[in-house]
Scaffold this active site. Structure first.
Site, short mmCIF file in Angstrom:
data_model
loop_
_atom_site.label_atom_id
_atom_site.label_comp_id
_atom_site.label_asym_id
_atom_site.label_seq_id
_atom_site.Cartn_x
_atom_site.Cartn_y
_atom_site.Cartn_z
N GLY A 7 0.82 -1.22 0.00
CA GLY A 7 0.00 0.00 0.00
C GLY A 7 0.85 1.26 0.00
CB SER A 9 -0.04 4.02 -4.40
OG SER A 9 -1.20 3.57 -3.74
CG ASN A 79 0.58 0.97 4.96
OD1 ASN A 79 0.20 1.64 5.93
ND2 ASN A 79 0.25 1.28 3.72
CE1 TYR A 148 -9.04 -1.04 9.33
CE2 TYR A 148 -9.61 -0.25 11.52
CZ TYR A 148 -8.77 -0.23 10.42
OH TYR A 148 -7.68 0.60 10.42
CB ALA A 150 -12.22 -9.03 14.25
CE LYS A 152 -5.85 -2.56 10.17
NZ LYS A 152 -4.65 -2.56 9.33
P1 NAI Z 1 -5.56 4.51 2.48
O1 NAI Z 1 -6.93 4.04 2.16
O2 NAI Z 1 -5.21 5.95 2.24
O3 NAI Z 1 -4.48 3.60 1.76
C1 NAI Z 1 -4.60 2.20 1.84
C2 NAI Z 1 -3.51 1.55 1.03
O4 NAI Z 1 -3.80 0.15 1.01
C3 NAI Z 1 -3.49 2.04 -0.41
O5 NAI Z 1 -2.15 2.18 -0.86
C4 NAI Z 1 -4.17 0.90 -1.17
O6 NAI Z 1 -3.66 0.73 -2.50
C5 NAI Z 1 -3.83 -0.30 -0.31
N1 NAI Z 1 -4.86 -1.31 -0.49
C6 NAI Z 1 -6.14 -1.30 -0.06
N2 NAI Z 1 -6.78 -2.40 -0.48
C7 NAI Z 1 -5.88 -3.13 -1.18
C8 NAI Z 1 -5.93 -4.36 -1.88
N3 NAI Z 1 -7.05 -5.07 -1.99
N4 NAI Z 1 -4.81 -4.79 -2.48
C9 NAI Z 1 -3.67 -4.08 -2.43
N5 NAI Z 1 -3.55 -2.91 -1.78
C10 NAI Z 1 -4.65 -2.45 -1.17
O7 NAI Z 1 -5.32 4.11 3.97
P2 NAI Z 1 -4.27 4.60 5.07
O8 NAI Z 1 -4.98 5.50 5.98
O9 NAI Z 1 -3.01 5.03 4.46
O10 NAI Z 1 -4.09 3.21 5.84
C11 NAI Z 1 -2.89 2.45 5.86
C12 NAI Z 1 -2.97 1.47 7.01
O11 NAI Z 1 -3.10 2.19 8.23
C13 NAI Z 1 -4.17 0.53 6.91
O12 NAI Z 1 -3.80 -0.77 7.28
C14 NAI Z 1 -5.13 1.09 7.94
O13 NAI Z 1 -6.00 0.13 8.47
C15 NAI Z 1 -4.18 1.67 8.99
N6 NAI Z 1 -4.80 2.69 9.81
C16 NAI Z 1 -5.20 3.91 9.27
C17 NAI Z 1 -5.80 4.85 10.09
C18 NAI Z 1 -6.27 6.19 9.57
O14 NAI Z 1 -6.93 6.93 10.33
N7 NAI Z 1 -5.96 6.59 8.36
C19 NAI Z 1 -6.04 4.59 11.52
C20 NAI Z 1 -5.57 3.31 11.96
C21 NAI Z 1 -4.98 2.41 11.13
#
Ligand code: NAI
Length: 242
Positions: A7, A9, A79, A148, A150, A152
């Site tokens: 992830g 990008s 990530n 979600y 569960a 994490k």
């Molecule tokens: P985002 O939605 O901006 O980015 C998610 C990333 O995961 C993207 O690069 C996307 O390409 C990739 N992704 C999603 N589904 C995919 C799939 N099926 N196959 C391949 N890649 C996939 O999310 P963000 O905020 O950058 O989240 C990153 C991590 O941080 C996640 O695991 C999220 O659960 C965790 N997180 C984020 C929080 C927030 O408030 N933004 C809070 C707590 C945890």
């Protein structure tokens, strides 16, 4: 350091990649379909791969070979994640579809990647596993996001189990539990509730920048604190402290 970041990008993964490249790291970054930023593709220390983590066959065919190369990454950062809601009142089929998709992307694929990395690292000089979990692992989430939370929670337990058994192979494993981080994933909540409401219980009056998570990951990946293995790093603007 040589790292695989899923992830990469956008959002937190983009910040992590930026921080690692800034520290002279080399990064293999994955994304489902979105383009990588030009600052990455123009950098010779970056290799981009498109793979959909919801597709087990794509995970196996595109990511397993990375740990079979002559030189494999020494750092794995799981990530990528999805945050999708479904109500407990939905029919079983839709509810389970959400559950299974969330588990596949947020837990099953990261667990398998960790397995491939560990088995390679055991034969060499060790490595670092960094799993991006969530505050939801600690305080739950609303019922629509139970899958979600569960997933994490499972990720944190997976990380601790790896930390317990692989330290003697010079492998350390950490979880990071972010609160609200200003990325696309949090945008829906920001748009619905507004930043003021979301920061009410926080020590600061702005939502956490993904760049802070990037800096934390770069520090853990530097290998300076291997004995913190198994720990969870909470980065939530002081919204809760444990
Ligand atoms: P985002 O939605 O901006 O980015 C998610 C990333 O995961 C993207 O690069 C996307 O390409 C990739 N992704 C999603 N589904 C995919 C799939 N099926 N196959 C391949 N890649 C996939 O999310 P963000 O905020 O950058 O989240 C990153 C991590 O941080 C996640 O695991 C999220 O659960 C965790 N997180 C984020 C929080 C927030 O408030 N933004 C809070 C707590 C945890």
């Amino acid at each position: 350091m040589y790292a695989l970041v899923t992830g990469a990008s956008r959002g937190i993964g983009k910040s992590i990649t930026k921080s690692l490249l800034k520290e002279d790291g080399r990064v293999i970054g994955t994304a489902r379909s979105s383009e990588f930023p030009a600052e990455f593709t123009e950098n010779e220390d970056f290799e981009g791969l498109h793979v959909d983590l919801s597709d087990p066959i794509a995970v196996e065919t595109k990511l397993k070979p990375i740990f079979q190369r002559d030189e494999a990454p020494k750092v794995l950062i799981n990530n990528a994640g999805i945050f999708r809601d479904v109500d407990f009142e939905e029919d079983d089929e839709s509810w389970l579809q959400n559950w299974d998709n969330t588990m596949q992307v947020n837990l099953r694929a990261p667990a398998l990647l960790s397995k491939w990395a560990l088995n390679r690292w055991k034969k060499e000089e060790g490595g670092y596993l960094i799993n991006i979990a969530s505050r939801a692992a600690y305080r739950g989430d609303t019922q629509e996001y139970a899958s979600y939370a569960a997933s994490k929670g499972g990720m944190v337990a997976l990380t601790k189990s790896i930390a317990r058994d692989f330290g003697k192979d010079d492998i350390s494993a950490y979880s990071i539990a972010p609160g609200f981080i200003k990325t696309d994933m949090a945008m829906d909540s920001i748009e619905i509730y507004g930043e003021d409401y979301l920061t009410e219980g926080m020590a600061f009056d702005e939502i956490t920048s993904p760049d802070e998570v990037g800096e934390l990951v770069a520090f853990l990946a530097s290998g300076k604190v291997p004995h913190m293995t198994g720990a969870t790093f909470h980065i939530n603007g002081g919204s809760y402290m444990i």
